[in-house]
Design an enzyme around this catalytic site. Structure first.
Site, short mmCIF file in Angstrom:
data_model
loop_
_atom_site.label_atom_id
_atom_site.label_comp_id
_atom_site.label_asym_id
_atom_site.label_seq_id
_atom_site.Cartn_x
_atom_site.Cartn_y
_atom_site.Cartn_z
N ASP A 292 0.86 -1.42 -0.19
CA ASP A 292 0.02 -0.28 0.02
C ASP A 292 0.97 1.37 0.05
O ASP A 292 0.41 2.35 -0.40
CB ASP A 292 -0.90 0.24 1.25
N ALA A 293 2.19 1.16 0.34
CA ALA A 293 2.96 2.37 0.37
C ALA A 293 4.49 2.15 0.00
O ALA A 293 5.00 0.82 0.36
CB ALA A 293 2.91 2.59 2.02
#
Lengths: 307, 307
Positions: free
Chosen positions: B27-28
């Site tokens: 997600d990051a």
């Protein structure tokens, strides 16, 4: 327990009795200078008389200092200003040790030496015939970093000598780092690794600061030529031909002077006129024990009382 | 063996297939800057498009840099000059980490901080409300050592922060050393310990040089707040509330970036656009293995080909 013996691992206070025993049992005294003979520019009380007394008893005197800022010649002058006559041949400074080390390994004369340090190192290296770069000359050099800037260094530098340098700057750090990282086989030589030194009556960052910086940037460990490395002692032994048990190392630092003496098998005398305190000696973290300890070298004069 | 899996300890080359897998599995993305996004003042090819692609897929982007010379604000401006829009909140520099660390331990506002480092550290510390001494202001200070000279330092300094400092000098080394040695409880904080950095297209001594110097003079070890210390990661996790297996750390250094990611349990991608070479990665002395490796971050764009 024999109160004059040195086999016992506990250090003994230098009483008049064992001062006499110590003097009689050795042929040479090796003295550290900063914190033993002087503190910065101040002579420590009773030093001239003590040295004179030892000379009158036929003892050989040697002055072994890790302070690389001066050459032997400059140290001889410093002794002279205190009215003490000391021959250059009796002085072993770490500046001289750096030059002697390079000579001992036949470091080629056509190679150059980059110096992070002061005048003393340059003088000693040049006396032996080496070409030096750096030192005081690079003390005022500044770097203007921008994307077009390329830092050039001399590819003929085969050794970087690092000692105490009051004029340390980013230019010198970069120069020394590039030589060690990029010049094939380039040596990294430290005059010594003392954390602090008494440049005045106050403590100041010692050569260990500059040496650690270059260790940090190069991720390499240096060859140390000053105390407590054995290089200087091996050199001394060859020069003076005295067995180490017949020598006494007198110093104010446990991790350089006393360790240096002990490593070589000398007798050792710790004085409290420099950086070490009684609680440092007796503290739980200290593992280096001298044979004897006392306030100042002039306590060796006590031996007269009992003679 | 699953060619997209990360359990295998051998690093995998970032093929188009596992680039897609990697992007989909996190997600990051946490990016190092020097050697990943830019080299000195030169943007690395394909970076803007890659960041744009990741943002378009809803990935959170974070820029984690050990270079303490700039503040987050100054870094945001640097991104802007490259035409990349990055929010200050997305930037985690080690200058900010130093300020965040002091805040996290409730370092008293009435105490002062002595800085061996550049503008970025001062800016971040002052933003949090701390009073700073040192930094660029002390870059031109010289010491005239003589026996009457006494170096005064502020007894209210409760922390010394050390980072990369192009204007390092003996004055700053003495000031920081005295604070750490003589001010009771004074903290020694290192922004990071990188041996070298790319201040231009060339390598230069990094913060690890200045930090090592102070270790050398104080004989103490610092609290490190930048990579690979976990402080910055703990802070990031608290701020972003993303599980570490859902993050990918992208960097050019094994011993800071990749170790930082691995310590935290992130996925890791090593790029060869900075200091590390293929032979460094595969060499016998390297024990730090990333999950993936590739030439530059723009290789993440390959994933498009297979979609």
């Amino acid at each position: 327990m024999d109160d004059t013996g040195t086999d016992d691992s506990r250090p003994q206070f230098l009483s008049s009795q064992n001062a006499e025993f110590l003097i009689n049992s050795v042929d040479a005294f090796l003295f550290d200078c900063d914190g033993v003979i002087w503190k910065g520019d101040t002579l420590i009380d009773g030093v001239p008389e003590t040295l004179e007394m030892l000379r009158s008893k036929g003892k050989k005197l040697v002055f072994v200092t890790n302070n690389s800022t001066k050459s032997r010649k400059q140290y001889a002058k410093k002794f002279q200003t205190f009215g003490i006559s000391v021959n250059e041949e009796e002085i072993f400074s770490s500046s001289f040790a750096a030059a002697a080390y390079l000579k001992s390994i036949n470091f080629p004369k056509e190679k150059k030496v980059y110096v992070i340090g002061e005048e003393g190192i340059l003088e000693e290296l040049e006396l032996v015939g080496y070409t030096c770069l750096g030192g005081p000359e690079d003390g005022n050099k500044r770097i203007q970093l921008n994307s077009n800037f390329f830092f050039e260094h001399d590819k003929d530098v085969g050794a970087v000598v690092v000692g105490l340098d009051q004029y340390i700057n980013y230019y010198k750090l970069q120069y020394g780092t590039l030589c060690i990282r990029e010049n094939s086989g380039c040596l990294f030589i430290a005059t010594n690794r003392d954390a602090i030194g008494h440049l005045t009556s106050q403590e100041w960052p010692g050569a260990g600061t500059m040496v650690a910086a270059i260790c940090g940037s190069t991720q390499k460990e240096p060859i140390v030529v000053g105390k407590p490395s054995t290089f200087m002692m091996d050199f001394l032994l060859e020069r003076f031909q005295i067995d180490t048990p017949k020598m006494c190392m007198v110093g104010d630092r446990l991790d350089t002077d006393i360790l240096f003496g002990k490593n070589a098998g000398c007798k050792t005398l710790l004085v409290f006129s420099g950086v070490t305190t009684t609680s440092d000696l007796q503290g739980p973290t200290n593992s280096i024990q001298p044979d004897y300890y006392t306030s100042t070298v002039s306590d060796l004069m006590q031996s007269r009382l009992t003679m």
